[in-house]
Design a protein around this motif. Structure first.
Motif, mmCIF file in Angstrom:
data_model
loop_
_atom_site.group_PDB
_atom_site.id
_atom_site.type_symbol
_atom_site.label_atom_id
_atom_site.label_comp_id
_atom_site.label_asym_id
_atom_site.label_seq_id
_atom_site.Cartn_x
_atom_site.Cartn_y
_atom_site.Cartn_z
ATOM 1 N N TRP A 1 -17.351 9.275 28.052
ATOM 2 C CA TRP A 1 -18.553 9.637 28.083
ATOM 3 C C TRP A 1 -19.415 8.061 28.396
ATOM 4 N N LEU A 2 -19.486 7.410 27.757
ATOM 5 C CA LEU A 2 -20.172 5.958 27.733
ATOM 6 C C LEU A 2 -20.150 4.943 28.909
ATOM 7 N N GLU A 3 -18.543 5.025 29.407
ATOM 8 C CA GLU A 3 -18.019 4.088 30.114
ATOM 9 C C GLU A 3 -18.987 5.078 32.041
ATOM 10 N N ALA A 4 -19.013 6.514 32.327
ATOM 11 C CA ALA A 4 -19.178 6.912 32.567
ATOM 12 C C ALA A 4 -21.118 6.951 32.842
ATOM 13 N N LEU A 5 -21.548 6.703 32.053
ATOM 14 C CA LEU A 5 -23.188 6.951 32.364
ATOM 15 C C LEU A 5 -23.748 5.766 33.028
ATOM 16 N N PRO A 6 -24.722 6.027 33.698
ATOM 17 C CA PRO A 6 -25.426 5.147 34.660
ATOM 18 C C PRO A 6 -25.780 3.322 34.711
ATOM 19 N N GLY A 7 -24.834 3.034 34.098
ATOM 20 C CA GLY A 7 -25.858 1.888 33.833
ATOM 21 C C GLY A 7 -24.883 0.837 32.614
ATOM 22 N N ARG A 8 -24.895 0.111 32.225
ATOM 23 C CA ARG A 8 -24.372 -0.851 30.991
ATOM 24 C C ARG A 8 -25.174 -0.223 29.747
ATOM 25 N N PRO A 9 -23.410 0.388 28.746
ATOM 26 C CA PRO A 9 -24.393 0.825 27.759
ATOM 27 C C PRO A 9 -24.714 -0.686 26.524
ATOM 28 N N VAL A 10 -26.031 -0.264 25.887
ATOM 29 C CA VAL A 10 -27.117 -0.838 24.344
ATOM 30 C C VAL A 10 -26.770 -0.145 23.537
ATOM 31 N N PHE A 11 -25.943 -0.131 22.561
ATOM 32 C CA PHE A 11 -26.272 0.141 21.491
ATOM 33 C C PHE A 11 -27.167 0.075 20.438
ATOM 34 N N MET B 1 -25.994 -5.084 36.476
ATOM 35 C CA MET B 1 -26.422 -3.868 36.399
ATOM 36 C C MET B 1 -27.126 -3.148 35.155
ATOM 37 N N THR B 2 -28.037 -1.913 35.380
ATOM 38 C CA THR B 2 -29.332 -1.492 34.382
ATOM 39 C C THR B 2 -28.597 -0.887 33.295
ATOM 40 N N GLU B 3 -29.671 -1.394 32.615
ATOM 41 C CA GLU B 3 -28.808 -1.180 30.856
ATOM 42 C C GLU B 3 -29.773 0.475 30.706
ATOM 43 N N ILE B 4 -28.677 0.794 30.041
ATOM 44 C CA ILE B 4 -28.447 2.483 29.619
ATOM 45 C C ILE B 4 -28.669 1.943 27.539
ATOM 46 N N TYR B 5 -29.533 2.226 26.959
ATOM 47 C CA TYR B 5 -29.866 2.098 25.635
ATOM 48 C C TYR B 5 -29.529 4.066 25.105
ATOM 49 N N VAL B 6 -28.571 2.892 24.337
ATOM 50 C CA VAL B 6 -27.703 4.585 23.683
ATOM 51 C C VAL B 6 -27.855 4.209 22.015
ATOM 52 N N SER B 7 -29.102 5.218 21.329
ATOM 53 C CA SER B 7 -29.465 5.300 20.792
ATOM 54 C C SER B 7 -28.571 6.033 19.303
ATOM 55 N N THR B 8 -27.636 5.399 18.510
ATOM 56 C CA THR B 8 -26.291 6.569 17.928
ATOM 57 C C THR B 8 -26.890 6.086 16.703
ATOM 58 N N ASP B 9 -26.700 7.544 16.303
ATOM 59 C CA ASP B 9 -27.275 8.487 14.520
ATOM 60 C C ASP B 9 -25.771 8.477 13.848
ATOM 61 N N VAL B 10 -24.861 7.784 13.660
ATOM 62 C CA VAL B 10 -23.866 8.256 12.395
ATOM 63 C C VAL B 10 -24.165 8.658 11.177
ATOM 64 N N GLU B 11 -23.670 9.586 10.267
ATOM 65 C CA GLU B 11 -22.623 10.402 8.394
ATOM 66 C C GLU B 11 -21.570 9.814 8.320
ATOM 67 N N ALA B 12 -21.816 9.588 7.371
ATOM 68 C CA ALA B 12 -19.820 8.917 6.819
ATOM 69 C C ALA B 12 -20.810 9.155 5.393
ATOM 70 N N HIS C 1 -19.531 -6.874 21.550
ATOM 71 C CA HIS C 1 -19.947 -7.132 19.896
ATOM 72 C C HIS C 1 -21.451 -7.099 19.827
ATOM 73 N N SER C 2 -22.428 -6.065 20.969
ATOM 74 C CA SER C 2 -23.754 -6.203 19.842
ATOM 75 C C SER C 2 -24.695 -5.218 20.003
ATOM 76 N N ALA C 3 -25.649 -5.022 19.232
ATOM 77 C CA ALA C 3 -26.503 -4.001 18.957
ATOM 78 C C ALA C 3 -27.538 -4.782 18.691
ATOM 79 N N LEU C 4 -28.088 -3.070 19.178
ATOM 80 C CA LEU C 4 -29.864 -3.293 18.820
ATOM 81 C C LEU C 4 -30.294 -3.264 17.567
ATOM 82 N N ASP C 5 -31.561 -3.756 17.122
ATOM 83 C CA ASP C 5 -31.606 -3.030 15.632
ATOM 84 C C ASP C 5 -32.957 -2.976 15.608
#
Length: 187
Positions: A87-97, A1-12, A124-128
């Motif tokens: 939203w993540l599950e509806a992306l056109p590929g497997r999400p990669v954080f 399955m195609t990977e979709i790269y989900v660039s994510t930023d948080v504020e806490a 359990h994984s993320a791309l740093d």
């Protein structure tokens, strides 16, 4: 399955989820070719029983515009995280954080997804990005910072500490790093 790269930023409002609250997050989803396929953002109500970290709140006091941006239109965490997971599950590929630093941003997103939806489409994984840049540049981990990265990796966007703005900016940084890695491998 195609990977979709989900660039994510948080504020806490502190260093760890549960004790502190996720205030806002933004995600920008990209195909490997650089096409942005969608965005998601939400500002969250704080967790009952959580407390804001004094050092973090001192930082927020010096960034009033970003504070205002993350405290408007608040949503309950369970509602927002359920919608986000859909939203993540509806992306056109497997999400990669994708995050910078992934350890911090992923920790909050993963905790909130598991707590409020029972699981995470990221597994359990993320791309740093710092680690990725270290590999592309061939330097040390501590020596790899945004200041030591090539200027052409950065677009004109300014880091605003508004989660979605920063997620989009970071997504473009990831794409520039990937192009540099591809060029290095080809030549």
């Amino acid at each position: 399955m195609t990977e979709i790269y989900v660039s994510t930023d948080v504020e806490a409002d502190g260093p760890i989820p549960g004790c502190s609250s996720l205030l806002s997050f933004g995600s920008a989803a990209f195909r490997a070719d650089g096409t942005m396929v969608g965005t998601y953002t939400a500002n969250l109500a704080t967790l009952p029983g959580a407390s804001a970290d004094p050092e973090t709140m001192a930082w927020w006091a010096g960034n009033p515009e970003a504070w205002q941006a993350c405290r408007s239109d608040l949503r309950e965490p369970g509602e927002a995280m359920t919608e986000y997971r859909g939203w993540l599950e509806a992306l056109p590929g497997r999400p990669v954080f994708v995050g910078y630093p992934a350890a911090y941003d992923f920790m909050f997103i993963y905790w909130y997804l598991v707590r409020f939806t029972g699981g995470s489409p990221f597994s359990h994984s993320a791309l740093d990005l710092k680690s990725y840049a270290m590999a592309v540049l061939g330097g040390s981990f501590r020596g790899t910072t945004k200041r030591t990265m090539p200027r052409d990796w950065f677009g004109p966007a300014r880091h605003t500490h508004v989660a979605l703005d920063d997620a989009i900016e970071q997504g473009h940084l990831w794409l520039a790093m990937r192009r540099a890695a591809d060029a290095r491998a080809a030549g």
